[in-house]
Each structure stands twice: as structure tokens, then as C-alpha cells.
Enzyme design. Structure first.
Site, PDB file in Angstrom:
ATOM      1  N   ALA A   1      64.009  31.284  55.604  1.00  0.00           N
ATOM      2  CA  ALA A   1      62.745  31.562  56.414  1.00  0.00           C
ATOM      3  C   ALA A   1      62.741  30.241  57.358  1.00  0.00           C
ATOM      4  O   ALA A   1      62.010  29.763  57.836  1.00  0.00           O
ATOM      5  CB  ALA A   1      61.564  31.334  55.504  1.00  0.00           C
TER       6      ALA A   1
ATOM      7  N   ARG B   1      61.420  34.525  70.005  1.00  0.00           N
ATOM      8  CA  ARG B   1      61.221  35.557  70.624  1.00  0.00           C
ATOM      9  C   ARG B   1      59.954  36.213  70.121  1.00  0.00           C
ATOM     10  O   ARG B   1      59.286  37.109  70.954  1.00  0.00           O
ATOM     11  CB  ARG B   1      62.417  36.587  70.385  1.00  0.00           C
ATOM     12  CG  ARG B   1      63.609  36.434  71.171  1.00  0.00           C
ATOM     13  CD  ARG B   1      64.318  37.611  71.317  1.00  0.00           C
ATOM     14  NE  ARG B   1      65.203  37.658  70.352  1.00  0.00           N
ATOM     15  CZ  ARG B   1      65.861  38.910  69.835  1.00  0.00           C
ATOM     16  NH1 ARG B   1      65.535  40.066  70.242  1.00  0.00           N
ATOM     17  NH2 ARG B   1      66.450  38.801  68.908  1.00  0.00           N
TER      18      ARG B   1
ATOM     19  N   GLY C   1      77.257  41.585  62.365  1.00  0.00           N
ATOM     20  CA  GLY C   1      78.480  41.381  61.900  1.00  0.00           C
ATOM     21  C   GLY C   1      79.069  42.635  61.370  1.00  0.00           C
ATOM     22  O   GLY C   1      78.248  43.601  60.898  1.00  0.00           O
TER      23      GLY C   1
ATOM     24  N   ASN D   1      19.971  38.013  55.884  1.00  0.00           N
ATOM     25  CA  ASN D   1      20.864  37.210  54.926  1.00  0.00           C
ATOM     26  C   ASN D   1      21.309  35.636  55.429  1.00  0.00           C
ATOM     27  O   ASN D   1      21.680  34.937  54.711  1.00  0.00           O
ATOM     28  CB  ASN D   1      21.923  37.845  54.273  1.00  0.00           C
ATOM     29  CG  ASN D   1      23.071  38.002  55.312  1.00  0.00           C
ATOM     30  OD1 ASN D   1      22.828  38.425  56.774  1.00  0.00           O
ATOM     31  ND2 ASN D   1      24.365  37.952  54.946  1.00  0.00           N
ATOM     32  N   TYR D   2      21.049  35.462  56.581  1.00  0.00           N
ATOM     33  CA  TYR D   2      21.452  34.158  57.257  1.00  0.00           C
ATOM     34  C   TYR D   2      20.552  33.493  58.126  1.00  0.00           C
ATOM     35  O   TYR D   2      19.868  34.464  58.940  1.00  0.00           O
ATOM     36  CB  TYR D   2      22.744  34.670  58.019  1.00  0.00           C
ATOM     37  CG  TYR D   2      23.543  33.559  58.526  1.00  0.00           C
ATOM     38  CD1 TYR D   2      24.012  32.581  57.786  1.00  0.00           C
ATOM     39  CD2 TYR D   2      23.913  33.520  59.837  1.00  0.00           C
ATOM     40  CE1 TYR D   2      24.487  31.390  58.113  1.00  0.00           C
ATOM     41  CE2 TYR D   2      24.631  32.689  60.507  1.00  0.00           C
ATOM     42  CZ  TYR D   2      25.128  31.258  59.823  1.00  0.00           C
ATOM     43  OH  TYR D   2      26.060  30.502  60.288  1.00  0.00           O
TER      44      TYR D   2
HETATM   45  C1  UD1 Z   1      73.501  37.339  60.892  1.00  0.00           C
HETATM   46  C2  UD1 Z   1      74.948  37.681  60.082  1.00  0.00           C
HETATM   47  C3  UD1 Z   1      75.345  38.964  60.766  1.00  0.00           C
HETATM   48  C4  UD1 Z   1      74.319  40.038  60.247  1.00  0.00           C
HETATM   49  C5  UD1 Z   1      72.922  39.548  60.899  1.00  0.00           C
HETATM   50  C6  UD1 Z   1      71.922  40.734  60.450  1.00  0.00           C
HETATM   51  C7  UD1 Z   1      75.762  35.565  59.463  1.00  0.00           C
HETATM   52  C8  UD1 Z   1      76.729  34.422  59.926  1.00  0.00           C
HETATM   53  N1  UD1 Z   1      75.758  36.578  60.251  1.00  0.00           N
HETATM   54  O1  UD1 Z   1      73.702  37.137  61.914  1.00  0.00           O
HETATM   55  O2  UD1 Z   1      76.485  39.386  60.147  1.00  0.00           O
HETATM   56  O3  UD1 Z   1      74.772  41.282  61.222  1.00  0.00           O
HETATM   57  O4  UD1 Z   1      72.411  38.286  60.383  1.00  0.00           O
HETATM   58  O5  UD1 Z   1      70.660  40.449  61.078  1.00  0.00           O
HETATM   59  O6  UD1 Z   1      75.205  35.496  58.442  1.00  0.00           O
HETATM   60  N2  UD1 Z   1      68.817  31.286  59.470  1.00  0.00           N
HETATM   61  C9  UD1 Z   1      68.301  30.114  58.750  1.00  0.00           C
HETATM   62  N3  UD1 Z   1      69.027  28.845  58.959  1.00  0.00           N
HETATM   63  C10 UD1 Z   1      70.178  28.926  59.874  1.00  0.00           C
HETATM   64  C11 UD1 Z   1      70.452  30.159  60.530  1.00  0.00           C
HETATM   65  C12 UD1 Z   1      70.060  31.146  60.110  1.00  0.00           C
HETATM   66  O7  UD1 Z   1      67.266  29.969  57.949  1.00  0.00           O
HETATM   67  O8  UD1 Z   1      70.720  27.754  60.024  1.00  0.00           O
HETATM   68  C13 UD1 Z   1      68.145  32.327  58.832  1.00  0.00           C
HETATM   69  C14 UD1 Z   1      67.205  33.031  60.248  1.00  0.00           C
HETATM   70  O9  UD1 Z   1      66.021  32.646  60.148  1.00  0.00           O
HETATM   71  C15 UD1 Z   1      67.401  34.418  59.908  1.00  0.00           C
HETATM   72  C16 UD1 Z   1      68.626  34.491  59.216  1.00  0.00           C
HETATM   73  O10 UD1 Z   1      68.911  33.464  58.423  1.00  0.00           O
HETATM   74  O11 UD1 Z   1      66.237  35.046  59.093  1.00  0.00           O
HETATM   75  C17 UD1 Z   1      69.833  35.028  60.065  1.00  0.00           C
HETATM   76  O12 UD1 Z   1      70.131  34.413  61.107  1.00  0.00           O
HETATM   77  P1  UD1 Z   1      70.425  34.620  62.458  1.00  0.00           P
HETATM   78  O13 UD1 Z   1      70.711  33.569  63.101  1.00  0.00           O
HETATM   79  O14 UD1 Z   1      69.525  35.688  62.690  1.00  0.00           O
HETATM   80  O15 UD1 Z   1      71.794  35.319  62.291  1.00  0.00           O
HETATM   81  P2  UD1 Z   1      72.584  36.582  62.942  1.00  0.00           P
HETATM   82  O16 UD1 Z   1      73.694  35.758  63.941  1.00  0.00           O
HETATM   83  O17 UD1 Z   1      71.536  37.602  63.371  1.00  0.00           O
END
Ligand code: UD1
Ligand code: CA
Length: 450
Positions: free
Chosen positions: A12, A18, A144, A372-373
Site C-alpha cells: 500500500a 492519478r 506483465g 434536541n440541540y
Molecule cells: C505490476 C506488475 C505487473 C502486473 C501489474 C498489475 C511488477 C514488477 N509488475 O506492475 O506484472 O501486470 O502490477 O497491475 O510487479 N508498490 C509499492 N512499492 C513499490 C512499487 C509498487 O508499494 O515500490 C505497490 C503499488 O502501490 C501498487 C503495486 O505495488 O499497489 C503495483 O505497483 P505498480 O508500480 O503499479 O506496478 P505495475 O508497474 O503496474
């Protein structure tokens, strides 16, 4: 349910730029509860024995929500955002404590169901080291790709690092992953960042496990269930999917929704059998509804408990602390708050009943208002069983109307009314015979002279 221990790691730490919001993304609500709450509820239902939540720096609000939902959750701060594997390793202390199974989820994927988590985790019990959750989105761009060979998962390739052939794969990584507890740290510690984003990719766990000779597999989920929320538009899409689920579940359990698409539930709404909900009704958090209740059109309920056979609306607003006992009738344009209304009592028209207790069978006439208030404090109104309040009466709290008492129409009640008494509290009517005729004549004469 499995007797294997389960450590859940919820990521989280995203910035959620966005969303264009002061509120952290994962605290935005879907069906009345935060996205983080939804994820934690699903993991709890899936049998989590320990929970770790990884938050961004300074995110005490996210940490507080996590421990509100799971009081013994461990919260870890990821100080730099260096990728999903780096984020999981922020929870190293939890991983070091060990667990049979480790499940990694994103807090911005609120629609995932416990059954799906169970399915994702199941292969670990059969010896898999890694299981990833795949889905087929309408548009795979940005996800991915799951590279499979028969039942085996060979690799997860991030879009930016994928070949043209890999980009053509439609089976995508949802982001949720299950790892065998005994392998998890050793795998995570070997993940590097030699890729086009320079990030530590959790997805590299697949190839590392396979290099160790340990199997990796993929489970599949509906695209609807693993939709991540990055924007307000996707938040609304998640809301629509969840509302659809909640409506179907309500109907499947014996609730009639005349126009389901116009009824909005909270994730915690509890409904009995043979409840009828007319169009355009909103259930805020904390509502329980007993059997045979009828909710007429355009009602709004929050924190309210309705016992069997109650009828409310159209156009009723039940606010937190409302408790309606069996057979109570609340009519149009009535608002209640912190009101306990006992069985069979009626408040049928245009009333406000707040900080009040109404005894069984009492009848509150149209326009009965509990005052009431006073601008500083709230005061209570007690209305005894079988009391009858005449229309347009103001009950100035604190005040008690005794059981069986009558209050005459148009009263301003400022002191207690004894049981079975009649209270009249309005100015006496004065009648002047012929006054209007004489008045008109005098005005007409004056006009003629002018
Ligand atoms: C990631 C996956 C991808 C998948 C996609 C689905 C990896 C490398 N890639 O890509 O294969 O299809 O999610 O949505 O895992 N987060 C952290 N700390 C960080 C980075 C991320 O807490 O340093 C959390 C983000 O808040 C988010 C989640 O991990 O909830 C995914 O991170 P995000 O950067 O959105 O990954 P994607 O590039 O979308
Ligand atoms: Ca993402």
C-alpha cells in the site's frame, strides 16, 4: 480451510497521483469501505494468520486504517519506492518470522474474493514455490505477461522488457502472488534491478524459483475481480462491479429489488428474507434489516437497525443510532438519528426524531420535531408507550412525555407531561365575528377617498 499458516503482505505504498486527491489512494472507498479494508477483509476470510501492510513514508493514516481492520497487523514503511519486490522486502521482519504460505496483494485491487485467494494459494500445499494470478484483460497494454508452458509458469515478463512475441500473450499478471514461506526470503533477496525500469520486480520470483528447480504455476481470475484502481474513473468502475455483486447476492438470498441498478449497498449491509427494496435506495455503512421489511422508494439509511416487519419511506432518512423495533412505520420525509423506536410505533410524516426513545405503539403526528440541540449540547426526548403527539409539535429536550399521554396539536412542549395526561401548549384561538367584513369595507372606503 487449510491448517497451513498464512502470512499476508499487502502493498500500500503507492503514491496514487492519478487519483488527484489529498486522501491516499487506498483509503478511497468502494461500497462504503476503504479499498485497503476490502483487501484485508478478503485475506482474513481466506485464513490469514498474520498480516503485514507496507505503507509509504508519513502514511500514518493508512497504517491506522490497517490496524483498525486487523488490530495485530504489522505495519512497515517502504522509504523509497524501488519496485514491488523491494516493497515486499520492507516486511522482511514478518517474513523472517516464517509462515507456510506467503500471499502478496496490492491494496488498490479491492475486488479480489477469498475463494480466489484460496485457489492462488492451493498449489503451495502441493509443492509449488510460486503461484501468480493471471487474467485476460480487454487491453493487455502495460501489464506483465505470463509466459506458460503447459501447466507451468515459465516467467512473468514486464511489458517494457517483453519481446514482440511475448507482448502478443493475452494472459496477464494481476499482481497477486503466492510464495512458499520456506523459499520466500531466499528468492526475494536474489531479485535484482537490471531491467528497463531499474526496479526490483517481484515478478522475477518466477524465474529464480525455476532456476532452483522449484515449480511455478499460474491461477486464473476474472478480469473484473483483479481490476486495479488508479484513477477516479476506475474507482467508479470498481464501485459498479461491486454493487452488481452485492445486488445479486441480496436477490439470491431472498430480497426483492424492483430496480436493482438503482439500489446501492455497503459491503457490510445485512438483509433478511422477503425484504422488498423499491427503487432509488442508498444503504450507507452499518445497516441491518430484518425479515419482511419494506423500504419504499428514495430512502437513505446509515448505521440503522431495522427489525422484522418494519416499513420505511418513501423518502425516509435513517441516520446512525437508529433502531426500529418490529412493525415500526416510518413515513415520508422523516429523519431519525440516535432514536430507539419500539415496536408498532408510527412516525408517518414530516418529522425529526433525534436523541430519542419512543415507546411501543406511540403515534407521532405529522411535523413532530424533537428539539434536541441548543447549539452547544444534545438533549434526549423520552416518549412513553402509547403516547399520542398531535401534529406540528415541538418537543424541547430534555423532556419526557409519559406513557399514554396526549399532546395537543401545535404544542411547544418545554416541561414533562405525566402519564395519561393531556398537554395543550399553544395560544388560545380568538374569534372576532364580522371582523374581516368590516376590515375590507374600511380599506375600500379609504382607497376611494385617496
Ligand atoms: C505490476 C506488475 C505487473 C502486473 C501489474 C498489475 C511488477 C514488477 N509488475 O506492475 O506484472 O501486470 O502490477 O497491475 O510487479 N508498490 C509499492 N512499492 C513499490 C512499487 C509498487 O508499494 O515500490 C505497490 C503499488 O502501490 C501498487 C503495486 O505495488 O499497489 C503495483 O505497483 P505498480 O508500480 O503499479 O506496478 P505495475 O508497474 O503496474
Ligand atoms: Ca499498476
Amino acid at each position: 480451510m487449510s491448517d497451513r499458516s498464512l502470512l499476508v503482505v499487502v502493498l500500500a505504498a503507492g503514491e496514487g497521483t492519478r487519483m488527484k486527491s489529498r486522501l491516499p489512494k487506498v483509503l478511497h472507498k468502494v461500497a462504503g469501505r476503504s479499498m485497503l479494508h476490502h483487501v484485508l477483509a478478503a485475506t482474513r476470510a481466506a485464513g490469514a494468520t498474520r498480516t503485514a501492510v507496507v505503507v509509504g513514508p508519513g502514511r500514518e493514516d493508512v497504517a491506522a486504517e490497517a490496524t483498525r481492520i486487523v488490530p495485530d497487523a504489522q505495519v512497515f514503511v517502504q522509504t523509497e519506492r524501488l519496485g514491488t519486490a523491494h516493497a515486499v522486502l520492507a516486511a522482511r521482519a514478518a517474513l523472517e518470522q516464517g509462515a507456510d504460505d506467503v500471499l502478496v496483494l496490492y491494496a488498490d485491487t479491492p475486488l479480489v474474493r477469498p475463494e480466489t485467494l484460496a485457489r492462488l494459494r492451493a498449489p503451495l500445499a502441493e509443492g509449488a514455490a510460486v503461484a501468480a494470478l493471471g487474467f485476460e484483460p480487454e487491453d493487455p497494454t502495460g501489464y506483465g505477461r505470463l509466459v506458460t508452458s503447459g501447466d507451468e509458469l515459465v516467467a512473468i515478463r514486464e511489458e517494457k522488457d517483453a519481446t514482440t512475441a511475448e507482448k502478443a500473450i493475452r494472459f496477464c499478471n494481476a499482481g497477486l502472488m503466492a510464495l512458499a514461506g520456506k523459499d520466500a526470503l531466499s528468492i526475494l533477496d536474489r531479485i535484482g534491478n537490471a531491467n528497463s525500469k531499474g526496479e526490483y520486480y517481484l515478478t522475477d520470483a518466477v524465474e529464480i524459483a525455476r532456476a532452483d528447480g522449484r515449480p511455478a504455476v499460474a491461477a486464473k481470475a476474472d478480469a473484473d475481480e483483479v481490476a486495479g484502481v488508479n484513477s477516479r474513473i476506475q474507482l467508479a468502475e470498481a464501485e459498479a462491479i461491486l454493487q452488481q455483486r452485492l445486488r445479486r447476492a441480496a436477490m439470491a438470498e431472498g430480497v426483492t429489488l424492483i430496480a436493482p441498478e438503482t439500489v446501492f449497498f455497503s459491503a457490510d449491509t445485512v438483509l433478511g428474507r422477503d425484504v422488498i427494496v423499491e427503487p432509488n435506495v442508498v444503504f450507507g455503512p452499518g445497516v441491518t434489516v430484518g425479515d419482511d421489511v419494506v423500504i419504499h422508494a428514495f430512502c437513505h439509511l446509515e448505521g440503522a437497525h431495522l427489525e422484522p416487519g418494519v416499513s420505511i419511506g418513501p423518502y425516509a432518512r435513517l441516520r446512525p443510532g437508529t433502531r426500529l423495533e418490529a412493525g415500526v412505520r416510518i413515513g415520508n420525509f422523516v429523519e431519525t438519528k440516535a432514536a430507539h423506536i419500539e415496536s408498532g410505533a408510527k412516525v408517518n410524516h414530516l418529522s425529526y426524531v433525534g436523541d430519542a426513545h419512543v415507546g411501543a405503539g406511540a403515534n407521532l403526528g405529522a411535523g413532530t420535531i424533537t428539539c434536541n440541540y441548543d447549539g452547544f449540547s444534545k438533549y434526549r426526548t423520552e416518549i412513553g408507550a402509547g403516547a399520542f403527539i398531535g401534529v406540528n409539535s415541538a418537543l424541547v429536550a430534555p423532556v419526557t412525555i409519559g406513557a399514554g399521554a396526549y399532546v395537543g396539536t401545535g404544542a411547544v412542549i418545554t416541561s414533562d407531561v405525566p402519564e395519561d395526561a393531556l398537554a395543550i401548549a399553544r395560544s388560545r384561538q380568538v374569534v372576532k365575528e364580522g371582523w374581516a367584513r368590516e376590515f375590507r369595507a374600511a380599506r375600500a372606503e379609504a382607497k376611494k377617498k385617496a
